[in-house]
Design an enzyme around this catalytic site. Structure first.
Site, PDB file in Angstrom:
ATOM      1  N   ALA A   1       0.858  -1.193   0.000  1.00 30.99           N
ATOM      2  CA  ALA A   1       0.000   0.000   0.000  1.00 30.99           C
ATOM      3  C   ALA A   1       0.885   1.231   0.000  1.00 30.99           C
ATOM      4  O   ALA A   1       1.988   1.221   0.539  1.00 30.99           O
ATOM      5  CB  ALA A   1      -0.916   0.004   1.220  1.00 30.99           C
TER       6      ALA A   1
ATOM      7  N   ASP B   1      -8.814  10.989  10.119  1.00 31.12           N
ATOM      8  CA  ASP B   1      -8.591  10.707   8.694  1.00 31.12           C
ATOM      9  C   ASP B   1      -9.460   9.515   8.308  1.00 31.12           C
ATOM     10  O   ASP B   1      -8.970   8.426   7.995  1.00 31.12           O
ATOM     11  CB  ASP B   1      -7.111  10.411   8.446  1.00 31.12           C
ATOM     12  CG  ASP B   1      -6.759  10.411   6.965  1.00 31.12           C
ATOM     13  OD1 ASP B   1      -7.587  10.872   6.161  1.00 31.12           O
ATOM     14  OD2 ASP B   1      -5.657   9.942   6.608  1.00 31.12           O
TER      15      ASP B   1
END
Length: 684
Positions: free
Chosen positions: A182, A338
């Site tokens: 990722a 977030d």
């Protein structure tokens, strides 16, 4: 070292299990904020390399004043990328096409921000939570902005790991994937196996030299914000203040030791739920720019096809996220700032794992109560009180007159409230309210905007599976439980305000609160009893001189309830067919007495309706989870020891006797034209 192939998918991980509190269960009462002093392991991690750079606009101004060439080059790059977009928007405004082209322009902005790099990606994500700055079309498009940036060189990443941890890779890891699994704006993640224990971990490595690029970009962004503050009159918020606040948070994300501490604090507060997973931090393999945490096998909530293929219930996972988000916002106040779908994983067991704790925020305690009060005012349609709530929520400066805002709130929410709670679409409400905020001098605090985005994202994920899903329908049980059980004075006031309107007790609201609150996982009927006792027999405060102004209203309502139960049961018994044999034995004159009744037919109907509703509520409470006879001890104890409680009972008994006596006298003294006897009317 040469990295071997990626390991098989089966993994073992050890999520943090917080120490038991309050009898093994975490709650908002007495736990504090979850913050703890830095441990020795965390200090060692922080000391492994140079401390992370912090955001300092004064330092940046002095630094880049000496580097005009670098500033000019980056400014030209930004201008060439965003200049065309700005020109298009200006033309749209001048030609009256701003609304018509908003969606197209929003898509252009998202692409431009992605191309410009980490700072602008972060800015775009922040803007997606600001209804006071951008119209709804832009918010929708920027919400989809993810940290999907190109990876950086793997050799540079591995070199950074060795430099930060002070050891060769082969001395720490038995395996590490050759490519990142990722990538985000500030770093990228590898999957690895620890050499010493064999545990699988996630290894996140920060992009080399990223603070330098962020510092220059935020210096330029801040300069643009200062220009906007000075020349754009329509702005309701100081853009420079927003940039400084946000840049400071982004720079905090560069400190991976702080991210690890954030994760552990999050786990202490919310990891008590069996359906929430937080990865543990491996401090011996962590430094300011490298963080190693337990590997969690799972699927991103945004990958709904994979979730369905595994037989996982998307709606159940979303509900877990909603309940946890509400606890973050309204209970402890410490929350994940977030909240995009990529930071949420569904484990094979159907649990919800939270990732990436670099950016966290807190809801002020006063604001937590103000939000619940705001909901109560909304239910009561008290729009003037709602408008005043914006002071406590820090939406408005106290100098702003809220009078012009009240009609706008009424116009919007009157339509919204015609639907039931379960039918309300959260996104529709936030979009509509955002339109109100956009028209008036609101300054939406960052904590509020972020949590709205979190709930909107969760609802969006659910709607793709079930178009009828409503996040407010899932959130209401939590709100109901807090109002029913939380002992804090602020919430007791909100509870009373919800139940009493225009000095009348709203039994339907209490019934609805109990019905919805019992759906919450944390609900216990035992916790409701003290709240009810306090409402009924709360003492006056001798220190402040504050009076329990609700006691007369509660006494009056209790008198009506006891009367309704006594007379209602008596009427039913008198009119029962089971009394027919006894009625037939009475002398004829007695059987010809007027029928038993209580006032007019309408009065009787209201009496029976009140009795039935109260008995329904009593049955609902006594049959709900957590109730047993000992749960009534606070009430019996109050009767033994509280003068206010004894006074309350005496007042109710006296009031019932007076009302029943008055009714009986009225019935005997008022001429009637009815036929048949009192018992025969119901027993024949």
């Amino acid at each position: 070292m040469d990295a071997p192939p990626a390991p098989p998918s089966a993994t073992t991980f050890d999520p943090i299990v917080p120490p038991p509190r309050d009898g093994g269960k975490l709650s908002s009462m007495g736990v504090g904020d979850g913050a703890e002093p830095m441990t020795d392991a965390q200090r060692r991690a922080l000391a492994r390399t140079e401390a992370p750079q912090e955001y300092n606009p004064t330092r940046a101004n002095a630094k880049f004043a000496k580097r005009p060439a670098a500033v000019a080059a980056r400014a030209a790059q930004i201008a060439s990328s965003l200049g065309g977009f700005v020109l298009d928007v200006v033309v749209d405004v001048q030609t009256g096409q701003f609304e018509a082209n908003a969606k197209v322009r929003a898509d252009q902005l998202r692409k431009k921000l992605t191309e410009l790099g980490p700072a602008f990606v972060k800015v775009g994500q922040a803007l997606s939570t600001r209804p006071d700055l951008l119209p709804a079309q832009y918010l929708d498009e920027l919400t989809s902005l993810q940290d999907a940036l190109p990876t950086f060189n793997d050799a540079d990443a591995f070199e950074q790991v060795e430099r930060e941890l002070g050891r060769p890779l082969e001395e720490m890891f038995a395996m590490i994937t050759p490519r990142p699994i990722a990538a985000a704006s500030l770093g990228q993640v590898y999957r690895a196996t620890l050499l010493e224990s064999g545990d699988e971990v996630a290894l996140k490595v920060q992009r080399p030299n990223i603070p330098k690029g962020l510092e220059l970009d935020f210096y330029l962004i801040r300069a643009g914000a200062a220009f906007a503050d000075k020349y754009v009159d329509s702005l309701n918020t100081s853009i420079v203040d927003l940039v400084d606040e946000f840049a400071a948070r982004v720079f905090q994300e560069l400190n991976y030791v702080q991210e690890g501490r954030n994760a552990e604090r999050f786990a202490r507060l919310y990891g008590d739920r069996p359906d929430v997973v937080v990865p543990g931090i491996r401090w011996e393999y962590t430094s300011p720019r490298v963080i190693t945490m337990d590997w969690i096998e799972g699927t991103k909530l945004s990958d709904q096809e994979s979730l369905k293929a595994q037989g996982l219930d998307v709606l159940s996972l979303v509900d877990i996220g909603i309940q946890c988000s509400l606890r973050q916002l309204l209970e402890f106040g410490y929350f994940h700032a977030d909240p995009h779908p990529g930071n949420l994983l569904a484990t094979p067991e159907g649990k919800l794992a939270f990732l990436d704790f670099g950016m966290m925020s807190e809801t002020p305690e006063r604001a937590r109560y103000a939000i619940i009060e705001h909901v109560v005012h909304l239910v009561n349609r008290d729009y003037e009180a709602m408008a005043r709530d914006y002071y406590n929520l820090e939406f408005l400066d106290p100098s702003v007159d809220v009078t012009p805002i009240v009609p706008a709130l009424a116009a919007f929410f009157d339509d919204v409230l015609d639907a039931s709670v379960e039918e309300l679409n959260f996104k529709t409400i936030t979009d509509g309210l955002g339109g109100v905020l956009y028209e008036y001098p609101f300054n939406v605090p960052g904590y509020y905007a972020l949590i709205l985005r979190s709930l909107t994202v969760l609802e969006g994920l659910a709607l793709s599976t079930d178009p009828k899903f409503k996040v407010l329908g899932k959130a209401y049980p939590y709100m109901a439980r807090r109002l029913l059980t939380d002992p804090r004075p602020q919430l007791r006031d909100s509870f009373a305000e919800l139940l009493f309107q225009d000095k009348k007790f709203r039994w339907n609201r209490l019934e609805n609160l109990l019905r919805e609150g019992s759906k919450s996982d944390d609900y216990s009927a035992r916790d409701v009893i003290p709240t009810v006792v306090e409402l009924i027999v709360g003492e006056d405060d001798p220190e402040t001189g504050a009076k329990n102004t609700l006691r007369p209203l509660v006494e009056a309502e209790a008198i009506k309830v006891v009367e309704a139960i006594i007379l209602g049961q008596s009427l039913e018994a008198a009119r029962s067919d089971q009394l027919a044999p006894l009625v037939n034995l009475l002398p004829d004159p007695l059987r010809r007495l007027p029928p038993v009744k209580i006032g007019t037919a309408d009065e009787e109907a209201k009496l029976f309706a009140l009795r039935d509703q109260v008995l329904r509520i009593v049955n609902m409470l006594s049959s709900s989870k957590g109730f047993d006879p000992t749960a009534l001890e606070p009430f019996t104890e109050a009767l033994r020891s509280s003068p206010a409680a004894r006074s309350f009972v005496e007042a109710v008994v006296s009031g019932v006797v007076q009302r029943v006596t008055a009714r009986v006298l009225r019935e005997f003294l008022t001429p009637t034209t009815g036929e048949g006897s009192s018992a025969a009317a119901g027993a024949r």
